[in-house]
Design an enzyme around this catalytic site. Structure first.
Site, short mmCIF file in Angstrom:
data_model
loop_
_atom_site.label_atom_id
_atom_site.label_comp_id
_atom_site.label_asym_id
_atom_site.label_seq_id
_atom_site.Cartn_x
_atom_site.Cartn_y
_atom_site.Cartn_z
N SER A 28 -2.97 10.54 10.76
CA SER A 28 -3.41 11.00 11.93
C SER A 28 -2.24 11.38 13.31
O SER A 28 -2.48 12.62 14.01
CB SER A 28 -4.53 10.03 12.40
OG SER A 28 -3.75 8.61 12.27
N HIS B 298 5.54 2.49 15.51
CA HIS B 298 4.99 1.58 15.67
C HIS B 298 3.57 1.10 16.23
O HIS B 298 3.35 0.70 17.63
CB HIS B 298 6.44 0.75 15.34
CG HIS B 298 5.79 -0.94 15.07
ND1 HIS B 298 5.98 -1.26 13.70
CD2 HIS B 298 5.46 -2.04 15.55
CE1 HIS B 298 5.62 -2.48 13.35
NE2 HIS B 298 5.36 -2.93 14.84
C1 GAR Z 1 -0.10 3.98 12.41
O1 GAR Z 1 -0.92 3.06 12.91
C2 GAR Z 1 1.61 3.61 12.94
O2 GAR Z 1 2.14 3.18 14.10
C3 GAR Z 1 1.87 2.77 11.69
O3 GAR Z 1 0.97 3.36 10.81
C4 GAR Z 1 -0.47 3.79 10.94
C5 GAR Z 1 0.36 5.64 9.81
O4 GAR Z 1 -1.56 6.65 11.27
N1 GAR Z 1 3.10 3.17 11.46
C6 GAR Z 1 3.54 1.31 10.80
O5 GAR Z 1 3.27 0.91 10.79
C7 GAR Z 1 5.80 1.83 10.48
N2 GAR Z 1 5.30 0.03 10.62
P1 GAR Z 1 -1.45 7.52 10.39
O6 GAR Z 1 -0.70 7.92 9.00
O7 GAR Z 1 -3.08 8.35 10.41
O8 GAR Z 1 -0.09 8.72 11.68
#
Ligand code: GAR
Length: 230
Positions: free
Chosen positions: A26, A122
């Site tokens: 996302s 993060h």
């Molecule tokens: C997001 O919330 C990002 O901040 C987190 O993973 C999710 C990915 O969502 N990242 C971490 O936790 C890194 N340590 P997405 O695939 O929908 O962008």
């Protein structure tokens, strides 16, 4: 030689961005939406995932962005995966590498290779809650404010120089998924803003402090609530 015109000239001058993902994508989608709207200031030229089943791969493909899968499980050692990943990233000659939900810890050699052009989003207000399960931990602590951080990546996990943060309230009755969704909406505003600043050459790091050139006195890099005008 004929001068470059229109979209070609634009693409040539655009900062080249490589996005690394592991799943839903996302945040990648938010970057691609900004790119489509002409507000990113750069071009996502490649998406690399360590998982073949990452939903973000289909999002990239729908936007016509080339994708590559490098499954970490195919490598005997972490260093070997990191080296292959670094080669895959280098192959797209990026000005900026964005970790957007990339859930593998990258070793020092990888981080050094992309020093100064590697950022991560993060889901917490660092230095609070590095690592995993950030929303669950914030709720367990009774935190009233939570949020997300974009930082430059250094070899130590989740401690690199902070570029920008967005805060959200923790509201009575929140559970982990409600809070995660509120933070995620803030992420979708924060990450494209930081990428835009990077592409505009507005970011500089000295002594772990990030300067945002031309930052307003009330702080562009602090999003108390996501501000669409940024
Ligand atoms: C997001 O919330 C990002 O901040 C987190 O993973 C999710 C990915 O969502 N990242 C971490 O936790 C890194 N340590 P997405 O695939 O929908 O962008």
């Amino acid at each position: 030689m004929a001068s470059l015109r229109g979209a070609n000239a634009l693409t040539m001058t655009m900062r080249r961005i490589c996005v690394l993902i592991s799943g839903r994508g996302s945040n990648l989608e938010a970057l691609l939406a900004a790119m489509a709207a002409g507000t990113l200031g750069g071009a996502v030229v490649a998406v690399v995932s360590n998982r073949a089943d990452a939903r973000g791969l289909a999002i990239a493909a729908a936007h016509g962005v080339p994708t590559r899968v490098l499954d970490h499980r195919a490598f005997a050692a972490r260093d070997a995966f990191d080296a292959a990943l670094a080669d895959a990233v280098d192959a797209c000659a990026p000005d900026l590498v964005v970790l957007a939900g990339f859930m593998r810890v990258l070793g020092a050699a990888f981080v050094r290779r992309f020093d100064g052009r590697l950022i991560n989003i993060h889901p917490s207000l660092l230095p609070a809650y590095p690592g995993l399960h950030t929303h669950r931990r914030a709720l367990a602590d009774g935190a009233r404010i939570h949020g997300c951080t974009v930082h430059f990546v250094t070899p130590d996990v989740d401690v690199g120089p902070i570029v920008a943060q967005a805060a959200v309230p923790v509201l009575p009755g929140d559970d982990e998924s409600v809070l995660a969704a509120r933070v995620l909406a803030a992420e979708h505003a924060l990450l494209p803003a930081v990428v835009r600043w990077y592409c505009a050459g507005r970011l500089a790091v000295a002594d772990r402090q990030v300067r945002v050139a031309g930052e307003r006195a009330d702080g562009d890099a602090v999003l108390a609530v996501p501000r669409p005008d940024q």
